[in-house]
Design an enzyme around this catalytic site. Sequence first.
Site, short mmCIF file in Angstrom:
data_model
loop_
_atom_site.label_atom_id
_atom_site.label_comp_id
_atom_site.label_asym_id
_atom_site.label_seq_id
_atom_site.Cartn_x
_atom_site.Cartn_y
_atom_site.Cartn_z
N GLU A 95 3.54 28.14 37.19
CA GLU A 95 4.96 28.32 37.56
C GLU A 95 5.84 28.73 36.39
O GLU A 95 7.05 28.77 36.50
CB GLU A 95 5.51 27.03 38.20
N ASP A 150 -3.77 24.10 35.13
CA ASP A 150 -2.37 23.68 34.99
C ASP A 150 -1.43 24.89 34.99
O ASP A 150 -1.87 26.03 34.89
CB ASP A 150 -2.24 22.88 33.69
N HIS A 176 -4.92 9.21 35.77
CA HIS A 176 -4.35 9.98 34.66
C HIS A 176 -3.77 8.98 33.68
O HIS A 176 -3.12 8.02 34.08
CB HIS A 176 -3.26 10.93 35.19
N ARG A 197 -0.51 16.59 21.79
CA ARG A 197 -0.60 17.62 22.84
C ARG A 197 -2.00 18.21 22.82
O ARG A 197 -2.72 18.13 21.82
CB ARG A 197 0.43 18.74 22.57
N LEU A 198 -2.38 18.83 23.92
CA LEU A 198 -3.69 19.50 23.96
C LEU A 198 -3.64 20.77 23.12
O LEU A 198 -2.58 21.36 22.91
CB LEU A 198 -4.05 19.84 25.42
N ASP A 220 3.64 16.22 38.39
CA ASP A 220 3.90 15.20 37.38
C ASP A 220 4.96 14.19 37.82
O ASP A 220 6.08 14.21 37.32
CB ASP A 220 4.37 15.88 36.09
N TRP A 266 -4.35 24.51 22.99
CA TRP A 266 -4.46 25.48 24.09
C TRP A 266 -5.34 26.67 23.71
O TRP A 266 -4.91 27.83 23.72
CB TRP A 266 -3.07 25.92 24.54
#
Lengths: 673, 673
Positions: free
Chosen positions: A400, A397, A529, A292-293, A464, A295
Amino acid sequence: MQVTYQRDQLRLSMGGEDLLVHTPKSPAFFIGYGREKMEMYCGNFEIQDYLESREALRHLTVTDREAGMQLELRRHKDDDLQLSINVRLLEDGIQLDIQNVANDINRFWMRLAADEQEHVWGCGEQMSYFNLRGRHFPLWTSEPGVGRDKTTYVTWQSDVVNRAGGDYYNTNYPQPTFVSSRRYFCHIETYDYADFDFRQGTFHEMQVWGVPATILLRSAPTFLTLVEKISATFGRQPPLPDWVYNGVILGLKRGQAHAEKMLAEALNHDMAVSALWCEDWTGVRETSFGTRLFWDWRWQPERYPHLERLIAELRERNVRFLGYVNPYLCVDGSLFPEAEAAGYLATNEQGNTALVDFGEFYCGVVDFTDEAACTWFKDVIIKREMLDLGLSGWMADFGEYLPIDVKLSNGVSAKQEHNRWPVRWAQINAEAIAEAGLTDETTFFMRAGYSGVQAHCPLLWAGDQSVDFSRHDGLGTVICAALSSGLMGNAFHHSDIGGYTSLFGNKRNAELHMRWAEMAAFTPVMRTHESNRPTKNTQWFDDPAVAAHLARMSRIYVSLTPYLKQLVSEGSARGIPVQRALFLHFETDLECYDIQDQYLLGPDVLVAPVHQAGHLDWSAYLPHGVEWVHLWSGEHYAGGQRVTVPAPVGKPPVFYRSDSDWLALFTALAGQA
Amino acid sequence: MQVTYQRDQLRLSMGGEDLLVHTPKSPAFFIGYGREKMEMYCGNFEIQDYLESREALRHLTVTDREAGMQLELRRHKDDDLQLSINVRLLEDGIQLDIQNVANDINRFWMRLAADEQEHVWGCGEQMSYFNLRGRHFPLWTSEPGVGRDKTTYVTWQSDVVNRAGGDYYNTNYPQPTFVSSRRYFCHIETYDYADFDFRQGTFHEMQVWGVPATILLRSAPTFLTLVEKISATFGRQPPLPDWVYNGVILGLKRGQAHAEKMLAEALNHDMAVSALWCEDWTGVRETSFGTRLFWDWRWQPERYPHLERLIAELRERNVRFLGYVNPYLCVDGSLFPEAEAAGYLATNEQGNTALVDFGEFYCGVVDFTDEAACTWFKDVIIKREMLDLGLSGWMADFGEYLPIDVKLSNGVSAKQEHNRWPVRWAQINAEAIAEAGLTDETTFFMRAGYSGVQAHCPLLWAGDQSVDFSRHDGLGTVICAALSSGLMGNAFHHSDIGGYTSLFGNKRNAELHMRWAEMAAFTPVMRTHESNRPTKNTQWFDDPAVAAHLARMSRIYVSLTPYLKQLVSEGSARGIPVQRALFLHFETDLECYDIQDQYLLGPDVLVAPVHQAGHLDWSAYLPHGVEWVHLWSGEHYAGGQRVTVPAPVGKPPVFYRSDSDWLALFTALAGQA
């Protein structure tokens, strides 16, 4: 539009036909009280309503006012005043401002007259259905779901494992605005949960969990002017930066050495490359779900040891560098303690920093209702860490995901801020760029949206999709997304080439990558991507045929630049989207009203992407009244018919008007390819 | 119970606590108007409601009447009269008769006060949840679903392929009646679609799609007397025929030779056999779904060449013969033309015979609202073709399938007859048997039901479980079914040993068959079923170990006869079910209120069936205040605790009270086994 009324009746009509009719027998307004149950799990929501009451406001009193009238609505004659509505007559419609509301009303319904043949479109960015008639659409920004179709294995497993399968109406970008084929739009000004219901034959019914401030109904003589008005209402986007037209944006996320190597490989293939988009510029973390990135929104040298130098070198070679950011800060990063100490993070019931679980790591939520927090995010993160480093854009990103149980500094409940959050998030990004004076040459792309995001977000991306051709979550859905968001005044749209979500054994293959890339060549922006599982999915750099195909498509995209630039300029000035529903230019061809898998690229080009697997030819509808030329064969076809053309991989079904001013460009493009 | 009222308020309380409270601020009655959409596909329904209005009847006027009072209910003071309700005070509660109803009301809600700790049970035969609190229960007779759990593969595939996966509330036998732990029951007299909602903390809310005729609220000092009252309200069953206790009913459906051979094999295993149940006595048809029965309700000699002789011979050997019937007649059978010519079949919109697709064959629907059709069905089919042939019983299948779009001779819409159909179907079977004077020695078993089925259906069977241990469609669900239907006054319940539905690769194994059989030995009736795919599923006759186990269990069952007969006699006389919820005898032990996987077999025996795979021991809760003896080990345990006992296959966890009058029987039984 025309408004007439008598004692207890109100009638708004358009071209002699009813639009908003209120009589005691057939009231247009309803009020009620409900108790909702909302549960969020990683951006997916389960929402139920227990409805206590729903009562018609049958009793109307109309009083004349300057430039309009005042409506007083009661359930019955002797009732207390329930709603007072100020009606303002506009040149092209009406605006209803709801001013006084009785206590204990938290549900509101309004009906508009409909006819059986009517089509409606919009409601933000819709993935499954362009024509909304026959269904209802809950409007609540959320994850769009994985699979979005209860009959598929991927959806079923996503539901079982993550409660994340979703349904046809789930979207990152809902908007309580629709466009009718009767050439009006209806917008309800609210951030509350709403549900627009188009299932009834004789009326549309808009439900809001709260009483909206304003309802806007405006008409226009043509669909194009209607979209212009919508776009004027919600705001317009700046033109895309010029560097975008230099080719494909390559999504790479395996560190600096890999990025440089892949760029070299792309150039070996004669690929036109405009930018490298390296999500992992802030580093990564390993979780049981995979990589995962990290953050913490600043360059982490471990993965990109010489990023500043790389960015400068790339820029000399006319290649930009893009990054990634979202509104959360991981607790183990460097920015979290700074934000927490300054009081910039949303809190929980106990007054402590609210921590949100993103899967084996926790994050704070930057409180965008706090002016100081916004300034900090803009100054420290976007301007200092991102723009000063030389980033030319990024994926902004999320948006929501505002949890509905956090406390915000403006005192408004997170439930009421939830739908607004994408707009606030877009605004921060856009303002920071503007404050740095870089609007002309910087862009960012978002998947989340809501009414008003148009004024801030310069470029949508479709979110996505699953890495497949599936009906409700595959390649075809991004066309529907572009068409619906385009009607809302989002002029620029694009998507992840090859899709993103690879779960439960679903893997991207070469065919999907190529079909997606050849569609993307005919959109405002091309961007690849690697997906959520880079090593498990086909990448262009793992397959020479896919690389060659992408390279060729990137050159075709570049060849379109003059035409695209004109469309982008028009989009920016008038809000007309680059990718257009067919009926925007073919108003009288009713066949066009239901087409959601084709689009016009500006007025002259028709694109009918192959969005299913295994096709060698493809059937496309050509709108009436124009002669069309098939791009690859030069074959001429009369409009008003469905034609089948050869459509091998590399030759997506594209047509242009035989009377186009751009014939030279199109014939050259076909010859070159 | 106590009723008090003042000008505009009504308060019904029970032991000082509110039960039905109406005040202007907190009204108990709501009316509304809705438009439902109901779609049926093979007994499964998709039901949606568009709710136009839901309005509280806040304005109450109470007038004294003899033995009660008259309620006049309005939405507000100046409103027309909406509902007029006659309240009759009973010794133990109240009866509300709704007499006058304003036009345009087709939705009705009533609230009863609830407390947070309260439990409610009932609503017919529920498969998933015994305690209904926290959920709502649509009440509409239908297929119960295959899998009934959206997280399982079988459910998902059933939904995808047949729209038949179902959910927790789907049942063949709903009933708008519930029992509260506050020791009252509430029954709403209606055949309309209803939905009982137990999700709220402070009230229960009953919704009916129509205005019900009568609402009954009655209390009792104990749960047992409450069940007696319920059973007196809906009717009681005759005792089971004596031959039932002779052993297991063997379900066989491969023709006469096979039946005779299997009986011999069973007897070789020392199996106690009471009857052969041969569904295929009317013949079969081959379809792409597999072998189906031929729906023409008379002996077909092809499959049973000498059935009359066989039945006679079996009876001499003390073995009965059972058949199968349902309310449909296949168009290619001999009875269909006879019924059609006489006008006994339901018609369609065009006035022609309505034909229902059952999967590659079509059937007519015998119109049970037509007295002549009922008489014909009873005289020709049940008495002549079935009883005269010597059948001692049958599965009276279906009842929940009345299509909602057929026309019936009584002029009532099929939608309103739908829930009533199981009752009509039961009545026909029971009356025919009674008219033949054979009630004492004939039985039939049904899965479908509704309020009033109790008076006619002598024996429930739990329907078509999946052949597995799954939470919502496996072995464990039939315990919940017995407990809930038992509270509604259905004293006699049983199930298919090994389950029925084998779809999408789900197959019955030996362990399931044995676990099911050893539970069935402790129920009123033991009966096997070959399942829908006989050759794909474990049968006792394919596996000597399974056969030996079944034989042993059949002998245990027979050994219980004296005890069982007493329970059956009590069930018939008082309506107390043979299989009882633990709290019926342990009112003060609140642990018992939530147990749905154990039951009392009469007052003295506690059964805690192993309903999961792979267990060698099992944990059971033993109610407080009694000493319990583990049947197999003779170990004594104090009540009021959860104990774990060895539970290998063949030794189901069964306990008896150490102070039972039946100690000799239980110890002998344990010794014998």
